[in-house]
Design a protein around this motif. Sequence first.
Motif, PDB file in Angstrom:
ATOM      1  N   ALA A 149      17.354  70.243  24.470  1.00 38.70           N
ATOM      2  CA  ALA A 149      16.214  69.515  25.050  1.00 38.70           C
ATOM      3  C   ALA A 149      15.658  68.492  24.065  1.00 38.70           C
ATOM      4  O   ALA A 149      15.328  67.354  24.445  1.00 38.70           O
ATOM      5  CB  ALA A 149      15.120  70.500  25.465  1.00 38.70           C
ATOM      6  N   GLN A 150      15.550  68.873  22.790  1.00 36.29           N
ATOM      7  CA  GLN A 150      15.064  67.931  21.783  1.00 36.29           C
ATOM      8  C   GLN A 150      16.025  66.759  21.618  1.00 36.29           C
ATOM      9  O   GLN A 150      15.603  65.606  21.472  1.00 36.29           O
ATOM     10  CB  GLN A 150      14.896  68.649  20.447  1.00 36.29           C
ATOM     11  N   GLY A 151      17.328  67.053  21.644  1.00 43.02           N
ATOM     12  CA  GLY A 151      18.319  65.990  21.529  1.00 43.02           C
ATOM     13  C   GLY A 151      18.237  65.009  22.682  1.00 43.02           C
ATOM     14  O   GLY A 151      18.322  63.786  22.486  1.00 43.02           O
ATOM     15  N   VAL A 152      18.058  65.524  23.894  1.00 39.53           N
ATOM     16  CA  VAL A 152      17.947  64.663  25.074  1.00 39.53           C
ATOM     17  C   VAL A 152      16.706  63.786  24.976  1.00 39.53           C
ATOM     18  O   VAL A 152      16.749  62.578  25.257  1.00 39.53           O
ATOM     19  CB  VAL A 152      17.921  65.522  26.359  1.00 39.53           C
ATOM     20  N   GLU A 153      15.592  64.373  24.576  1.00 37.06           N
ATOM     21  CA  GLU A 153      14.358  63.596  24.462  1.00 37.06           C
ATOM     22  C   GLU A 153      14.524  62.449  23.474  1.00 37.06           C
ATOM     23  O   GLU A 153      14.101  61.313  23.746  1.00 37.06           O
ATOM     24  CB  GLU A 153      13.212  64.512  24.018  1.00 37.06           C
ATOM     25  N   ARG A 154      15.153  62.726  22.355  1.00 37.36           N
ATOM     26  CA  ARG A 154      15.369  61.670  21.361  1.00 37.36           C
ATOM     27  C   ARG A 154      16.283  60.577  21.901  1.00 37.36           C
ATOM     28  O   ARG A 154      16.033  59.387  21.709  1.00 37.36           O
ATOM     29  CB  ARG A 154      15.996  62.264  20.092  1.00 37.36           C
ATOM     30  N   SER A 155      17.360  60.963  22.563  1.00 40.28           N
ATOM     31  CA  SER A 155      18.375  59.991  22.973  1.00 40.28           C
ATOM     32  C   SER A 155      17.894  59.056  24.072  1.00 40.28           C
ATOM     33  O   SER A 155      18.412  57.948  24.216  1.00 40.28           O
ATOM     34  CB  SER A 155      19.644  60.720  23.426  1.00 40.28           C
ATOM     35  N   LEU A 156      16.893  59.475  24.860  1.00 37.65           N
ATOM     36  CA  LEU A 156      16.432  58.657  25.978  1.00 37.65           C
ATOM     37  C   LEU A 156      15.236  57.767  25.629  1.00 37.65           C
ATOM     38  O   LEU A 156      14.764  57.002  26.477  1.00 37.65           O
ATOM     39  CB  LEU A 156      16.060  59.556  27.164  1.00 37.65           C
ATOM     40  N   ARG A 157      14.775  57.843  24.402  1.00 34.67           N
ATOM     41  CA  ARG A 157      13.552  57.120  24.050  1.00 34.67           C
ATOM     42  C   ARG A 157      13.694  55.603  24.168  1.00 34.67           C
ATOM     43  O   ARG A 157      12.765  54.916  24.583  1.00 34.67           O
ATOM     44  CB  ARG A 157      13.127  57.481  22.621  1.00 34.67           C
ATOM     45  N   GLU A 158      14.863  55.065  23.785  1.00 35.52           N
ATOM     46  CA  GLU A 158      14.977  53.608  23.719  1.00 35.52           C
ATOM     47  C   GLU A 158      16.144  53.072  24.554  1.00 35.52           C
ATOM     48  O   GLU A 158      16.695  52.023  24.245  1.00 35.52           O
ATOM     49  CB  GLU A 158      15.151  53.180  22.259  1.00 35.52           C
ATOM     50  N   VAL A 159      16.510  53.761  25.622  1.00 39.59           N
ATOM     51  CA  VAL A 159      17.614  53.260  26.442  1.00 39.59           C
ATOM     52  C   VAL A 159      17.141  52.066  27.266  1.00 39.59           C
ATOM     53  O   VAL A 159      15.976  51.995  27.680  1.00 39.59           O
ATOM     54  CB  VAL A 159      18.173  54.359  27.370  1.00 39.59           C
ATOM     55  N   ALA A 160      18.069  51.135  27.506  1.00 42.37           N
ATOM     56  CA  ALA A 160      17.707  49.890  28.184  1.00 42.37           C
ATOM     57  C   ALA A 160      17.690  50.034  29.702  1.00 42.37           C
ATOM     58  O   ALA A 160      17.059  49.239  30.388  1.00 42.37           O
ATOM     59  CB  ALA A 160      18.682  48.784  27.779  1.00 42.37           C
ATOM     60  N   GLY A 161      18.393  51.022  30.234  1.00 42.99           N
ATOM     61  CA  GLY A 161      18.463  51.172  31.683  1.00 42.99           C
ATOM     62  C   GLY A 161      19.174  52.450  32.047  1.00 42.99           C
ATOM     63  O   GLY A 161      19.608  53.210  31.172  1.00 42.99           O
ATOM     64  N   PRO A 162      19.338  52.729  33.353  1.00 40.63           N
ATOM     65  CA  PRO A 162      19.925  53.997  33.781  1.00 40.63           C
ATOM     66  C   PRO A 162      21.357  54.213  33.314  1.00 40.63           C
ATOM     67  O   PRO A 162      21.726  55.339  32.969  1.00 40.63           O
ATOM     68  CB  PRO A 162      19.847  53.955  35.305  1.00 40.63           C
ATOM     69  N   TYR A 163      22.174  53.146  33.296  1.00 39.09           N
ATOM     70  CA  TYR A 163      23.552  53.328  32.825  1.00 39.09           C
ATOM     71  C   TYR A 163      23.549  53.769  31.367  1.00 39.09           C
ATOM     72  O   TYR A 163      24.232  54.733  30.990  1.00 39.09           O
ATOM     73  CB  TYR A 163      24.373  52.044  32.984  1.00 39.09           C
ATOM     74  N   ASP A 164      22.785  53.065  30.542  1.00 35.77           N
ATOM     75  CA  ASP A 164      22.693  53.467  29.137  1.00 35.77           C
ATOM     76  C   ASP A 164      22.093  54.862  29.006  1.00 35.77           C
ATOM     77  O   ASP A 164      22.420  55.612  28.080  1.00 35.77           O
ATOM     78  CB  ASP A 164      21.843  52.461  28.345  1.00 35.77           C
ATOM     79  N   GLY A 165      21.206  55.216  29.944  1.00 33.10           N
ATOM     80  CA  GLY A 165      20.648  56.564  29.932  1.00 33.10           C
ATOM     81  C   GLY A 165      21.714  57.616  30.163  1.00 33.10           C
ATOM     82  O   GLY A 165      21.736  58.649  29.485  1.00 33.10           O
ATOM     83  N   ILE A 166      22.605  57.367  31.106  1.00 34.44           N
ATOM     84  CA  ILE A 166      23.691  58.320  31.368  1.00 34.44           C
ATOM     85  C   ILE A 166      24.622  58.416  30.166  1.00 34.44           C
ATOM     86  O   ILE A 166      25.040  59.520  29.765  1.00 34.44           O
ATOM     87  CB  ILE A 166      24.482  57.888  32.625  1.00 34.44           C
ATOM     88  N   VAL A 167      24.958  57.281  29.570  1.00 36.22           N
ATOM     89  CA  VAL A 167      25.825  57.310  28.381  1.00 36.22           C
ATOM     90  C   VAL A 167      25.135  58.071  27.256  1.00 36.22           C
ATOM     91  O   VAL A 167      25.768  58.858  26.533  1.00 36.22           O
ATOM     92  CB  VAL A 167      26.196  55.888  27.936  1.00 36.22           C
TER      93      VAL A 167
END
Length: 399
Positions: A279-297
């Motif tokens: 959960a902590q890893g997911v929270e960190r990784s989604l902080r600065e994504v540019a859009g949904p595709y980058d969010g999935i990656v």
Amino acid sequence: MASASPSARSAATTDPTGATRPRNRRQLIVEAAGRVFSERGYHAASMEEVAAGVGITAAALYRHFPNKYALFAECADVMVDGLVTALDAVPPGAALADVFAAATRITVAHRASGGVYRWEARYLSREDRRRLGARFDRLAERVDEAVQREHPRPDERLRAMAALGAIGSITMHHTSIAQRRAEQLLLASALRVAASDPAAGPQGAHLVVELPAQPVPRTRRAQILAAAIPLFARDGFVSVTNGQIAEAVGLTPSALYRHYPGKIDILAAACLQAAGLLAQGVERSLREVAGPYDGIVALAATYVAYSFEYTELNSVAEAEVAGLPTGLRRPLVLAQREHIAVWEQQLRLVRPELDPRQARVLVHAGFGVAVEAGRRFRWQDTPGHREAVTALVVSALGL
């Protein structure tokens, strides 16, 4: 056709001539046992539960199988044997879609009991594991032949195993979806995985994931947990004794109880630690994504990094959570649902044609790909392996 009345079923189980006994009674027993073993785990399951699932007495069950292990071993065979038989019926040189379609039909049909092979097979004897592994190798070889024929790449069965992971993922969750729709989703996912180029990495983003560090075991309680995780991962929770855990941290078995009420509480703590780190890893990784595709990656890269970095912890959490009592399991189930919901939201933003159930099935397919591809790499943690598995997961999702 109407089901038999309780009195008729009772007569069928007590009739010494067996005149009213279904001809497929053994098959019904194996199917019921597969469901119980998948949901409860091998050690927590009982012959009485299996018998109740078939509508017979435990004594009647023992006329078919001498003990729980014999029944378990046959359950573990069912999925692999069914897959091998289905693929043997596909003509040599058939299209890859035909090969995957045959594998998908069998897997979805045996969805309720298919989890036995993936996690519980570690409780088989060494000889039975070897025999079952040989059957699965034959299956993997046939699939790889078809993959290489249509999409040749020197990847040592990586895409074949990852595609089978996508198909097999349906056995590891309970998302309600029509059988035909599940087959279509998994077939398309497996075909995308087979056609992908994992060496190219995920398109659009190459992420260096920074996972939270696993807590340093500074207290005795933390030391006990850190010592127990590799033991649970290697031997299975039930096979590990308090004495083994105590010896690993230089304690007497009785001293463990000053820190944990029982061994099951150590397992629950391990599962909670796994959920928290992810959960902590997911929270960190989604902080600065540019859009949904980058969010999935980002989600895929995070899950893959977590799987490689915390392989033992993740395997314990995945394999043993079903054996936890309801009270201890509930917070873990809620954490998993929250994790899936994040994936589902991001995926549906990229693929709005998917409904929530379809999205969840594909998310689990991605998890299945990560597991089987990681196993193919023997969980050797390198940047190249992480990128390859992330690319396969993204392909499984249809991006």
